[in-house]
Motif scaffolding. Sequence first.
Motif, PDB file in Angstrom:
ATOM      1  N   THR A 140       4.120  -9.017  11.311  1.00 23.23           N
ATOM      2  CA  THR A 140       4.861  -9.936  10.283  1.00 23.23           C
ATOM      3  C   THR A 140       5.925  -9.180   9.519  1.00 23.23           C
ATOM      4  OG1 THR A 140       3.456  -9.277   8.489  1.00 23.23           O
ATOM      5  CG2 THR A 140       2.395 -10.812   9.872  1.00 23.23           C
ATOM      6  N   ASP A 141       6.812 -10.014   8.815  1.00 21.05           N
ATOM      7  CA  ASP A 141       7.750  -9.318   7.938  1.00 21.05           C
ATOM      8  C   ASP A 141       7.293  -8.021   7.278  1.00 21.05           C
ATOM      9  OD1 ASP A 141       9.256 -11.257   8.726  1.00 21.05           O
ATOM     10  OD2 ASP A 141       9.615 -12.331   6.920  1.00 21.05           O
ATOM     11  N   THR A 142       6.235  -8.104   6.631  1.00 22.13           N
ATOM     12  CA  THR A 142       5.608  -6.862   6.200  1.00 22.13           C
ATOM     13  C   THR A 142       4.993  -5.777   7.024  1.00 22.13           C
ATOM     14  OG1 THR A 142       5.274  -7.773   4.045  1.00 22.13           O
ATOM     15  CG2 THR A 142       4.132  -5.699   4.494  1.00 22.13           C
TER      16      THR A 142
ATOM     17  N   PHE B 276       9.331  -9.103  -4.237  1.00 23.94           N
ATOM     18  CA  PHE B 276       8.017 -10.109  -4.183  1.00 23.94           C
ATOM     19  C   PHE B 276       7.098  -9.467  -3.307  1.00 23.94           C
ATOM     20  CE2 PHE B 276      10.794 -11.383  -0.414  1.00 23.94           C
ATOM     21  CZ  PHE B 276       9.799 -11.659   0.539  1.00 23.94           C
ATOM     22  N   PHE B 277       7.415  -8.594  -2.195  1.00 22.38           N
ATOM     23  CA  PHE B 277       6.646  -7.985  -1.148  1.00 22.38           C
ATOM     24  C   PHE B 277       6.182  -6.612  -1.439  1.00 22.38           C
ATOM     25  CE2 PHE B 277      11.058  -7.135   0.019  1.00 22.38           C
ATOM     26  CZ  PHE B 277      11.024  -5.760   0.516  1.00 22.38           C
ATOM     27  N   PHE B 278       6.375  -6.038  -2.803  1.00 23.08           N
ATOM     28  CA  PHE B 278       6.326  -4.613  -3.038  1.00 23.08           C
ATOM     29  C   PHE B 278       4.640  -4.510  -2.928  1.00 23.08           C
ATOM     30  CE2 PHE B 278       5.484  -1.360  -6.053  1.00 23.08           C
ATOM     31  CZ  PHE B 278       6.019  -0.325  -5.290  1.00 23.08           C
ATOM     32  N   GLU B 279       3.934  -5.120  -3.746  1.00 20.74           N
ATOM     33  CA  GLU B 279       2.382  -5.093  -3.853  1.00 20.74           C
ATOM     34  C   GLU B 279       1.824  -5.143  -2.273  1.00 20.74           C
ATOM     35  OE1 GLU B 279       0.580  -3.946  -6.121  1.00 20.74           O
ATOM     36  OE2 GLU B 279       2.282  -3.866  -7.362  1.00 20.74           O
ATOM     37  N   ARG B 280       2.409  -6.027  -1.544  1.00 23.59           N
ATOM     38  CA  ARG B 280       1.881  -6.206  -0.072  1.00 23.59           C
ATOM     39  C   ARG B 280       2.525  -5.060   0.921  1.00 23.59           C
ATOM     40  NH1 ARG B 280       4.735 -10.811   2.788  1.00 23.59           N
ATOM     41  NH2 ARG B 280       4.948 -11.908   0.836  1.00 23.59           N
ATOM     42  N   LEU B 281       3.428  -4.524   0.428  1.00 22.54           N
ATOM     43  CA  LEU B 281       3.853  -3.704   1.351  1.00 22.54           C
ATOM     44  C   LEU B 281       3.160  -2.464   1.058  1.00 22.54           C
ATOM     45  CD1 LEU B 281       5.861  -2.004   3.133  1.00 22.54           C
ATOM     46  CD2 LEU B 281       7.576  -1.852   1.076  1.00 22.54           C
ATOM     47  N   CYS B 282       2.988  -1.911  -0.123  1.00 20.45           N
ATOM     48  CA  CYS B 282       1.860  -0.866  -0.741  1.00 20.45           C
ATOM     49  C   CYS B 282       0.718  -1.037  -0.094  1.00 20.45           C
ATOM     50  CB  CYS B 282       2.035  -0.720  -2.005  1.00 20.45           C
ATOM     51  SG  CYS B 282       3.822  -0.223  -2.692  1.00 20.45           S
ATOM     52  N   GLY B 283       0.062  -2.196  -0.157  1.00 20.58           N
ATOM     53  CA  GLY B 283      -1.369  -2.476   0.254  1.00 20.58           C
ATOM     54  C   GLY B 283      -1.425  -2.180   1.780  1.00 20.58           C
ATOM     55  N   TYR B 284      -0.396  -2.607   2.622  1.00 24.03           N
ATOM     56  CA  TYR B 284      -0.214  -2.606   3.948  1.00 24.03           C
ATOM     57  C   TYR B 284      -0.233  -1.120   4.379  1.00 24.03           C
ATOM     58  CZ  TYR B 284       2.345  -2.348   8.389  1.00 24.03           C
ATOM     59  OH  TYR B 284       3.100  -2.037   9.617  1.00 24.03           O
ATOM     60  N   MET B 285       0.438  -0.475   3.682  1.00 22.04           N
ATOM     61  CA  MET B 285       0.845   1.132   3.933  1.00 22.04           C
ATOM     62  C   MET B 285      -0.179   1.820   3.521  1.00 22.04           C
ATOM     63  SD  MET B 285       3.410   1.238   5.631  1.00 22.04           S
ATOM     64  CE  MET B 285       3.630   3.130   5.728  1.00 22.04           C
ATOM     65  N   THR B 286      -1.146   1.554   2.698  1.00 22.69           N
ATOM     66  CA  THR B 286      -2.428   2.201   2.168  1.00 22.69           C
ATOM     67  C   THR B 286      -3.835   1.752   2.996  1.00 22.69           C
ATOM     68  OG1 THR B 286      -2.762   0.910   0.199  1.00 22.69           O
ATOM     69  CG2 THR B 286      -1.612   3.013   0.046  1.00 22.69           C
TER      70      THR B 286
END
Length: 156
Positions: A118-120, A63-73
């Motif tokens: 946060t968690d992400t 569930f957090f994959f898109e959020r994680l990739c958005g964060y890391m970019t």
Amino acid sequence: MPPRPLTQLTLALLKPDLTANSTKVNKVFSHIQQNDFNIVAHKTLLWSKSDAEAFYGEHRGKFFFERLCGYMTSGHFHALILEKPDAILGWRALIGPTHPPRARINAPETLRSLYGMTDTRNSFHGSDAVDTATKEIGFFFPEFDIEKWEKDRKEQ
Ligand SMILES: Nc1ncnc2c1ncn2[C@@H]1O[C@H](COP(=O)(O)OP(=O)(O)OP(=O)(O)O)[C@@H](O)[C@H]1O
């Protein structure tokens, strides 16, 4: 002379939220020094979406994959090769639990407790085993020859 303790390499990331704040970055580098890590290599990167998806491929579908990739970019971040005896466990112990809100309760002295959001947006990454450290060092530092580095180190 007593034998030198076996040393180890690990891959550390200071993620974009932390990297955006130079005061926090300086404090984190002080923690790294105070905890006797040697910085073997260091670069600053800005990822594309496909870079993030490649590195975090194991989380695709979560569930957090898109959020994680958005964060890391979302901005530049630091990648470091750290060295000391037990560097892998040592760095993971220093950064603390994945989730900063829990770290603030269970591990208040850790870096994610002090600086994570946060968690992400948890500000740090650390390799979790020798084989992942080797793989992740190769991902971020393809020019770094681990075998040569280890051989040179033994001969010193
Ligand atoms: N439950 C979650 N909710 C939101 N984001 C998460 C969650 N779990 C993990 N993440 C994000 O995905 C990253 C990779 O997750 P992983 O389970 O590999 O955590 P980790 O091994 O503690 O962290 P890292 O690999 O970054 O050191 C985490 O660092 C965090 O940014």
